[in-house]
Design an enzyme around this catalytic site. Structure first.
Site, short mmCIF file in Angstrom:
data_model
loop_
_atom_site.label_atom_id
_atom_site.label_comp_id
_atom_site.label_asym_id
_atom_site.label_seq_id
_atom_site.Cartn_x
_atom_site.Cartn_y
_atom_site.Cartn_z
CD GLU A 157 -1.85 -2.34 0.89
OE1 GLU A 157 -2.34 -2.97 -0.07
OE2 GLU A 157 -1.10 -2.88 1.72
CG ASN A 210 -1.82 -5.31 -2.62
OD1 ASN A 210 -1.48 -5.79 -1.55
ND2 ASN A 210 -1.69 -4.01 -2.89
CG ASP A 219 -5.89 -5.21 -1.32
OD1 ASP A 219 -4.71 -5.35 -1.66
OD2 ASP A 219 -6.28 -5.25 -0.14
#
Length: 588
Positions: free
Chosen positions: A186, A270, A312
């Site tokens: 992220e 991801n 995700d």
């Protein structure tokens, strides 16, 4: 005649060997118990008939308030517990009544690491081998301790906080190598898995999840099963421009190992950012599964469970190694309950998908094409910038996130802790600034069909069906443990530690802890010959951040959208770390 009798006895003994698990040494040296991550113990003092008699033996407050996701490690008559940031290690003496503290080690990680932990400052535990305990710190160090004294033997820095990297995974030790990976998808980091020499901490190899073949350690022996994973430098060409350099694919899940094939298996997380319109293409080698040689890191095959990951879902979940009789043939397979909602049975020699069956309510895809391996997305649920897409099921934490399942060779069932969540998502353009969030999506999660948010299920992988399940108020974020006594254990986010009949799912026993459970239960035999069960309580993690981080329940998008689904959790539990140990005899 004697030869025929001898041959018959050999056949019988061979069949029994297949049917019965190997004797258990009573220890729990790695988070997954064994190289195949079965999380099965051959101990059988605790059974479905007597589990109701379990009593508390020991209770130890850790003094830490963030999420406790670790598995206690048991070796050398000692239990080792690695805490969340600041990652202290506690060692408990199993030779003494009540298991008192033997030593404590404080690694003193850089406080700045807390700012790049996307989903709480958790740690998933250590690993023991050859008199040493190995663990990771949030600020990207792997450390080896002398297991007897707690003395630091070496410390190796592997990543950079300023780039958004952190480390939360439990190491895996294979052939004198400590295998570790990074977190931070992220934050636009570039994912990797690294092998360190157990004796010195020296880096032996590193394989990236994105970039040219030489960086990914793809060579002439790389033979993926599906055409979509075949080609040169796909870790570059399946990305727009140089987006692969900040493309995620971190390796923070569990690593399994098949000693006969000499292959390790690890997932990749991801791609970044979450907004898929900023990264056209399949985004290799994110959201998938690698098989590699442990000596060199050389890739042998890869399968991408969620190409061009839209929601995700990533591919970091554990691969559980078992041998199954399928259509009359015994096959080496790996079982993988994926975040995208499918229970995969994959040939671990070749990477071929044998079956892929939904185990949760799914609106984002309509199945897996077994000929091509492709996940068949539902276009109506594809994110579109500036538009809110509703009823995305499963939500971004997937059908099952990191919380590990357990396999019993006795019942031939896989025990899966997971969630029942959907979400609405709004995507937008994300700008990359090193060390800051790189997401490009606002997500609001909520309970899926039925209104319950968690499930603990028993799954038959041969017949691709659910056998039984238990519905829970909150996501089941703890790991699972199953034993030769046919008892399965797990914990709930509102603080119940439960024992079930592994065959029927009947509740046998439960104990209320002082905080929600997101840890991994283990069992062991102490020097007194008794079987014990241990678990860490301490709510937090991505799912419990509303409590551990004190987030405002009015902001549904907080904790990357999880607060929307967990507004009522503070009414049912409180933060604070605790180690609990149980046995049939209770306190001496």
């Amino acid at each position: 005649m004697k030869l025929a009798v001898w041959f018959f006895m050999v056949l019988v003994s061979t069949a029994l060997a297949w049917a019965q698990p190997a004797p258990d040494d009573g220890e729990w040296r790695t988070a997954g118990k064994d190289p195949g991550l079965n999380r099965f113990s051959g101990l059988a003092q605790i059974t479905a008939a007597n589990a109701s008699q379990l009593k508390l033996v020991s209770h130890f407050p850790t003094g830490l308030d963030r999420g406790h996701e670790a598995a206690p490690i048991v070796a050398e008559n000692t239990m080792f517990v690695v805490g969340p940031y600041p990652n202290p290690v506690f060692a408990f003496d199993l030779t003494q009544p009540g298991f008192p503290l033997k030593w404590k080690f404080e690694p003193k990680p850089n406080p700045s690491a807390q700012g790049v932990a996307c989903c709480d400052t958790v740690n998933r535990g250590g690993a023991y081998a050859d008199g040493r305990l190995f663990f990771n710190t949030l600020d990207n160090h792997t450390i080896a301790l002398d297991a007897k004294s707690g003395k630091e033997l070496w410390r190796t820095k592997l990543g950079e906080i300023k780039l958004g990297e952190s480390m939360t995974m439990a190491p895996m030790v294979v052939k004198n190598k400590v295998l570790v990976g990074n977190s931070g998808g992220e934050f636009g980091v570039r994912g990797w898995i690294t092998a360190l020499d157990t004796a010195t901490g020296r880096m032996v190899w590193r394989a990236y999840s994105t970039g040219p073949d030489k960086d990914v350690l793809i060579g002439p022996d790389f033979k993926p099963y599906y055409r979509s994973d075949q080609g040169k430098d796909l870790g570059v060409t399946t990305w727009p421009g140089e987006a692969w350099k900040i493309g995620g694919g971190t390796v923070w899940g569990f690593i399994s190992y098949d000693p006969e094939l000499d292959l390790i298996y690890h997932g990749t997380a991801n791609p970044g950012p979450w907004n898929p319109e900023q990264r056209r293409g399949d985004n290799k080698w994110t959201s998938g599964l690698f098989a590699r040689r442990p000596d060199t890191g050389e890739a042998v095959w890869f399968y991408q469970t969620s190409p061009h990951d839209l929601h995700d879902y990533d591919g970091v979940n554990e691969s559980i190694l078992v041998d199954l009789d399928l259509r009359g043939t015994r096959r080496k397979v790996l079982l993988r309950p994926d975040r995208n909602g499918y229970m995969y049975v994959i040939d671990r020699v070749t990477g071929q998908v044998i079956s892929a069956t939904p185990f949760v309510h799914t609106t984002t895809s309509s199945g897996v094409d077994l000929q091509t391996g492709a996940l068949k997305y539902v276009p109506a649920k594809d994110p579109r910038m500036g538009e809110t897409v509703r009823s995305i099921c499963p939500a971004s934490p997937g059908a099952k996130d990191w919380q590990p399942a357990a396999w019993s060779p006795r019942t031939k069932l896989l025990y899966i802790p997971h969630q029942n969540l959907c979400q609405d998502a709004l995507t937008y353009q994300a700008s990359y600034i090193a060390g800051t969030p790189y997401v490009g999506a606002d997500v609001k999660m909520y309970a899926g069909p039925g209104g319950h948010r968690g499930v603990f299920a028993a799954w038959d992988p041969v017949n691709a069906r659910k056998v039984w399940d238990i519905q829970e108020r909150f996501p089941v974020w703890s790991g699972a443990l199953v034993t030769a006594g046919d008892v399965v254990f797990y914990g709930t986010m509102d603080g119940w530690f439960k024992a079930l009949d592994a065959r029927s799912g009947k509740l046998l026993w439960q104990f209320k802890t002082e905080s929600g459970i997101i840890g991994q239960p283990v069992t062991f035999r102490a020097p007194d010959g008794q079987q014990y069960v241990a678990v860490l309580a301490g709510v937090g993690g991505w799912s419990g951040a509303i409590v551990s981080a004190g987030l405002d329940p009015r902001d549904a998008t907080a904790a990357l959208g999880f607060v929307g689904a967990m507004r009522d959790l503070p009414q049912h539990t409180r933060r604070g770390g605790h180690l609990y140990v149980f046995s049939l005899q209770g306190k001496p």
